[in-house]
Every structure is written in C-alpha cells, then in structure tokens.
Design an enzyme around this catalytic site. Structure first.
Site, PDB file in Angstrom:
ATOM      1  N   ARG A   1      -5.470   6.042  -7.601  1.00  0.00           N
ATOM      2  CA  ARG A   1      -5.282   7.473  -7.642  1.00  0.00           C
ATOM      3  C   ARG A   1      -5.362   8.079  -8.940  1.00  0.00           C
ATOM      4  NH1 ARG A   1      -0.141   7.622  -4.047  1.00  0.00           N
ATOM      5  NH2 ARG A   1      -0.114  10.073  -4.485  1.00  0.00           N
TER       6      ARG A   1
ATOM      7  N   THR B   1      -1.767   5.628   2.313  1.00  0.00           N
ATOM      8  CA  THR B   1      -3.003   4.781   2.148  1.00  0.00           C
ATOM      9  C   THR B   1      -2.911   3.927   3.349  1.00  0.00           C
ATOM     10  OG1 THR B   1      -2.987   4.794  -0.351  1.00  0.00           O
ATOM     11  CG2 THR B   1      -4.106   3.017   0.718  1.00  0.00           C
TER      12      THR B   1
ATOM     13  N   LEU C   1       0.896  -1.185   0.049  1.00  0.00           N
ATOM     14  CA  LEU C   1      -0.008  -0.094   0.073  1.00  0.00           C
ATOM     15  C   LEU C   1       0.859   1.088  -0.025  1.00  0.00           C
ATOM     16  CD1 LEU C   1      -2.780  -0.724   2.886  1.00  0.00           C
ATOM     17  CD2 LEU C   1      -2.948  -0.967   0.175  1.00  0.00           C
ATOM     18  N   ASP C   2       0.431   2.391  -0.620  1.00  0.00           N
ATOM     19  CA  ASP C   2       1.241   3.408  -0.477  1.00  0.00           C
ATOM     20  C   ASP C   2       1.441   4.161   0.753  1.00  0.00           C
ATOM     21  OD1 ASP C   2       1.446   3.507  -3.237  1.00  0.00           O
ATOM     22  OD2 ASP C   2      -0.256   4.841  -3.617  1.00  0.00           O
ATOM     23  N   LYS C   3       2.326   4.763   0.958  1.00  0.00           N
ATOM     24  CA  LYS C   3       2.627   5.265   2.357  1.00  0.00           C
ATOM     25  C   LYS C   3       1.475   5.902   3.072  1.00  0.00           C
ATOM     26  CE  LYS C   3       5.313   8.857   4.766  1.00  0.00           C
ATOM     27  NZ  LYS C   3       6.586   9.734   4.562  1.00  0.00           N
TER      28      LYS C   3
END
Length: 322
Positions: A249, A150, A146-148
């Site tokens: 996104r 998120t 997961l993105d930082k």
C-alpha cells in the site's frame, strides 16, 4: 492461578555491534526472546526503564559499546483466556503441521486494542485445538499477517516445530508471496521494482511511509500491470521480497499508483461507489514455502474474494490496451 513473573535476558555487546542504537541492537537480537518482538516493542521496554546498560537506564538512541552488558526485563504476558468462536474463513489445506486458509476482508488476524473478539485467531481456536504456542495466548499459530481489509491466503503453524520452520522461511525470504491489486493511476511503464525503505510516518504515527534508509527498514516490491481499464484503473500482479507493515500500500502509493479503495494511502474516486469498492482492493493470491515436515516445496492459492471478483466483472467491459 499463578501469575508468571517477568524474566531477565542478558546480552553482551560484541565489537561488530559497537555504535548501534540500543533499540536497533535489541531488535537484531529478537531471536533470543520468546515471542514475536518488534523494534517498537523494545522501544517501549526502554522507555519503561526495563532495559539497563551496565546497570544504567539509557534512551532508545543510545549507541551501545563493545563489552557493555544489556539487561532486559521482559514482562510476563498478561493472562488472556481466548474464547473460541465461529469466524468465517475458507480452509484451503490442513494436516498435523500446518493449516492454510483464505482470509476474507474485514477480519482482523489476532486480538489487539479495539478488536478483542471476532478475530481470525478466535476462529482458528474454534476450528482446531492444536496451534503453536510460541507467540503466546493472543497469537497462537500466527507466523505472518494480512491487514484487516486485505483478503487472501495465509499459513498457520499447528505446532512449535512448524512455527520455527515457517518463521525462519519468512525471515530468510524463502517463502514467496504473490498479490493482486486494483491500482488507481497512470503507470510509467508496464512493470517496475520499488526499493525504498519504510518506517513510521513522521507526523501520523499510525501510518507508514517511504523514509530515508537511516529511518526505516529496507523494502522491495515488484509490480507488473496485467490489465488496464478505463478511469485510470489497472489490475496488477505484485510480489514482495520483504514483509514490512503496509508495504504494498505504501510503495504503490509512493509512485502514484495507490491501491483502489485504500482509505489510508489512496485517492478519492467517484467511480469506486459505482463499482462497489468498499475496501482496499488487495488480495494475497499465492503462497509458496517448504513444508515443515517434508521439506517439499508447496504452493497454495486463494481464489479472489467475491467482492473483488464482482469489481473485475464490472470492469471487464472497459478493458484498454496495455
């Protein structure tokens, strides 16, 4: 300490691969390499002259030919002793094969340039010693990310058997992920499906973008508006059929509905400060997959992080009709 030497991987081009770009051909055969190799990693090896085609150095865009021998010198991973440290995450489920957790926003999943400590991996090593070693010392147990900024549910492999099973399910799209997001914009309808390829931004290489099919990877995102609020904000359920970098996104921004608070792909909205929005409002809510040991279908849910729950609480007084 013995430093492991690089090893050689050899692949013969089949007729079915004739005419493929060299980097694309290698990416398609990534399963032959130990570790998690992406197309970008192969491109770097080609640039560094670690890839030979019939003993000749070629460029990334070289078109391979039937019966050619591709030799790849895979560098040994740089030894890195990760020191376990306490890092915040919520344990959802754990057994001898898997660990399911809820990642808070602001936590990077694994060490990388600029984030060498305080990652989720450091916290996992502090929590338990048994993690899959397939992805090496830097990413033990990690099968997806997961993105930082998120938040939400993730599954981690605790042994190699589980890692192979879970990686296969993500690759074959049998693992199902559901997200929720606060979007900023006026939708053309109540739901939709986005089928647009995603690749590196042509100018800003740190960003991703919707690109032509020949320049990116196929990506599919399904979205459905759950609640509409004032200020053109809406709460949506989002399902992804592929797992491309920044997929939700990029896709949602491409149709004029960027994730609220997204500093890279989003809009500026004065209302964000009033609502306490300090990061992209994207949450991985639900994850379903087949358990590696039992083959039973399991589903795990991560509750909304406190910051997103607080935003929705403030918005509840401005609900509009769909």
């Amino acid at each position: 300490m013995d430093i492991p030497a690089e090893h050689l991987v050899e692949i013969t081009v089949l007729e079915s691969n004739h005419g493929q770009r060299l980097d694309q051909f290698l990416a398609q055969h990534a399963a032959l390499f130990s570790g998690d190799f992406s197309r970008a990693m192969f491109q770097e090896l080609i640039v560094k002259k670690k890839v030979l085609v019939n003993d000749l150095v070629r460029k990334n865009n070289y078109r391979v030919r039937t019966h050619e021998l591709i030799q790849v010198s895979v560098p040994a991973p740089i030894p890195s002793e990760l020191v376990p440290e306490p890092v915040e995450f919520t344990l959802v489920y754990e057994d001898d094969y898997i660990l399911v957790l809820s990642k808070p926003p602001g936590i990077v999943v694994h060490p990388a340039c600029g984030n060498l400590t305080g990652t989720l991996v450091h916290g996992l090593l502090h929590h338990c010693t048994g993690l899959s070693g397939i992805n090496g010392q830097i990413r033990p147990g990690i099968v997806h990310r997961l993105d930082k900024d998120t938040s939400g549910v993730m599954v981690v492999a605790k042994n190699d058997e589980a890692h192979h099973s879970l990686s296969s399910q993500f690759k074959n799209k049998t693992a199902k992920k559901t997200y929720y997001a606060l979007l900023d914009g006026v939708p053309s309808g109540k739901e939709g499906k986005i089928c647009s390829s995603i690749g590196r931004h042509p100018v800003n290489r740190k960003k991703m973008a919707v690109v032509a099919e020949t320049r990116g990877k196929a990506a599919v995102t399904n979205w459905k508006v759950m609640t509409r609020f004032d200020h053109n904000l809406l709460w949506a359920e989002i399902g992804i059929e592929t797992g491309r970098t920044h997929q939700i996104r990029v896709h949602m921004a491409s149709i004029g509905l960027p994730v609220a608070g997204d500093a890279v792909y989003g809009k500026k909205n004065d209302k964000y400060n009033d609502l306490g929005i300090k990061r992209q409002c994207l949450h991985a809510s639900r994850l379903s997959f087949s358990h590696p040991a039992t083959n039973q279908q399991v589903t795990y849910v991560a509750e909304l992080s406190p910051d997103l729950a607080g935003v929705l609480e403030l918005l509840q007084f401005s609900v509009r009709e769909l």
